[in-house]
Write a protein that holds these residues in place. Structure first.
Motif, short mmCIF file in Angstrom:
data_model
loop_
_atom_site.label_atom_id
_atom_site.label_comp_id
_atom_site.label_asym_id
_atom_site.label_seq_id
_atom_site.Cartn_x
_atom_site.Cartn_y
_atom_site.Cartn_z
N PRO A 30 -5.35 3.59 5.51
CA PRO A 30 -5.37 4.96 5.01
C PRO A 30 -5.16 5.00 3.49
CG PRO A 30 -4.02 4.80 6.99
CD PRO A 30 -4.38 3.39 6.59
N VAL A 31 -5.81 5.95 2.84
CA VAL A 31 -5.70 6.04 1.39
C VAL A 31 -4.25 6.17 0.96
CG1 VAL A 31 -6.25 7.47 -0.62
CG2 VAL A 31 -8.02 6.97 1.07
N ALA A 32 -3.46 6.95 1.70
CA ALA A 32 -2.05 7.14 1.35
C ALA A 32 -1.28 5.83 1.39
CB ALA A 32 -1.41 8.15 2.29
N CYS A 55 -12.95 2.86 -4.04
CA CYS A 55 -12.86 4.11 -3.29
C CYS A 55 -14.25 4.75 -3.20
CB CYS A 55 -11.89 5.08 -3.96
SG CYS A 55 -11.61 6.62 -3.03
N ARG A 59 -13.98 10.13 -0.77
CA ARG A 59 -12.54 10.05 -0.55
C ARG A 59 -11.73 10.17 -1.84
NH1 ARG A 59 -11.08 5.65 3.96
NH2 ARG A 59 -9.43 7.19 4.26
N GLY A 61 -10.90 12.86 -3.39
CA GLY A 61 -9.91 13.92 -3.24
C GLY A 61 -8.65 13.41 -2.58
N GLU A 62 -8.83 12.62 -1.51
CA GLU A 62 -7.68 12.00 -0.85
C GLU A 62 -6.92 11.10 -1.82
OE1 GLU A 62 -8.08 10.13 3.17
OE2 GLU A 62 -10.20 10.61 2.83
N LEU A 63 -7.67 10.37 -2.62
CA LEU A 63 -7.04 9.45 -3.55
C LEU A 63 -6.22 10.20 -4.59
CD1 LEU A 63 -6.78 6.44 -4.30
CD2 LEU A 63 -8.75 6.75 -5.81
N ALA A 65 -4.84 13.10 -4.24
CA ALA A 65 -3.65 13.63 -3.58
C ALA A 65 -2.61 12.54 -3.38
CB ALA A 65 -4.04 14.25 -2.24
N ALA A 66 -3.06 11.34 -2.99
CA ALA A 66 -2.13 10.24 -2.76
C ALA A 66 -1.45 9.82 -4.05
CB ALA A 66 -2.86 9.06 -2.13
N THR A 69 1.26 12.34 -5.24
CA THR A 69 2.54 12.38 -4.53
C THR A 69 3.46 11.24 -4.91
OG1 THR A 69 1.64 11.12 -2.66
CG2 THR A 69 1.49 13.52 -2.54
#
Length: 294
Positions: A30-32, A55, A59, A61-63, A65-66, A69
């Protein structure tokens, strides 16, 4: 390879060789989870062997976000180095570059069925300080198609990209097909990267799938060949001891030639190729190598 370093120093032959493809199959991290794992690679003793985190365009956008955080300590005080993989071709280029603004774009890998069109779009949209590689489907590289594509790329500032494996047996080229690509590039002085199926150092048959995997040491050693038959013989070698002996015998000039040709490959595991090198006596590890979650 004269004066093979010890004590955790990465030999020149392997510097920047392993692009982190943890989020791609068969790893599918998972990217997170991939972001902190990549940060750990970038601060480990073997960091000089590790390229950017790869990436896919879909994905990013997921990256973002990860990365958003993470704490200041987790981000390492600087932007994440990311390689953009664009399976949808040049239509993905502009939006992907925009979405990658929070990162340091280390490169672009663009899949296409039209090498000339891809070169034109990269010339138009890609900042000159960002390198790129162009992947053309293997079925278009057979016969005269290979020469036609390589001739287009050699007149551009971009590398070639070749797929050396996948999730089905047919995704793995045989020695002759891969040798034709490697020597075609070598004859033109065209650099390239590879992707998929090269997690291990030595050519082997996977005991679970039966797939015939190329070894990244085989590819490195074959990269200096300009004769297809000679390259195919190196790619077919399954004895790790023979390959290790050949690596030890490389001169500094040969290492330069090899790495100017074969620049990197994507691997869903960083520990696995490093572990293979250590087992073959080609890398001295100052601390244990742990197989990361994949």
């Amino acid at each position: 390879m004269s004066g093979l370093p010890t004590g955790g120093v990465i030999p020149e032959l392997f510097r920047g060789l392993f692009d982190d493809a943890a989020v791609f199959p068969p790893g599918n991290l998972p990217v997170a989870g991939a972001v902190p794992a990549h940060r750990a690679h970038r601060t480990a003793w073997y960091s000089d062997a590790v390229g950017p985190l790869l990436c896919g365009a879909g994905r990013l956008g997921e990256l973002a976000a990860a990365v958003g955080t993470g704490s200041a300590a987790e981000t390492g005080g600087g932007p994440l180095r990311v390689g953009l993989v664009l399976p949808g071709g040049s239509t993905e280029l502009a939006p992907a570059l925009a979405a990658a603004a929070p990162f340091e774009t280390a490169g672009v890998e663009l899949a296409t069925r039209d090498a000339a069109e891809a070169v034109a779009e990269l010339d138009r949209l890609l900042p000159p300080d960002i390198p790129a590689a162009i992947e053309v489907p293997r079925e278009l590289l057979r016969g005269d198609g290979l020469d036609a594509v390589l001739d287009i790329l050699v007149d551009s500032p971009y590398r070639a990209k070749f797929r050396t494996g996948g999730l089905v047996a047919e995704a793995f080229p045989d020695e002759a097909e891969l040798a034709a690509f490697l020597t075609g590039c070598a004859q033109r002085g065209l650099p390239y990267k590879c992707t998929a199926g090269l997690h291990n150092a030595v050519r082997h048959t996977d005991p679970e799938t039966g797939f015939e995997h190329h070894g990244f040491l085989n590819v490195l050693l074959a990269a200096q060949e300009t004769d297809p038959a000679a390259a195919a013989a190196v790619l077919a070698e399954r004895d790790g001891g023979i390959l290790a002996k050949a690596v030890h015998a490389l001169t500094d000039r040969q290492v330069t030639v090899i790495r100017n040709s074969f620049t990197a490959f994507g691997t869903c595991s960083i520990a696995e190729p490093l572990g293979d090198l250590a087992a073959l006596g080609l890398l001295s590890s100052p601390s244990p190598l742990h197989q990361e979650d994949r």
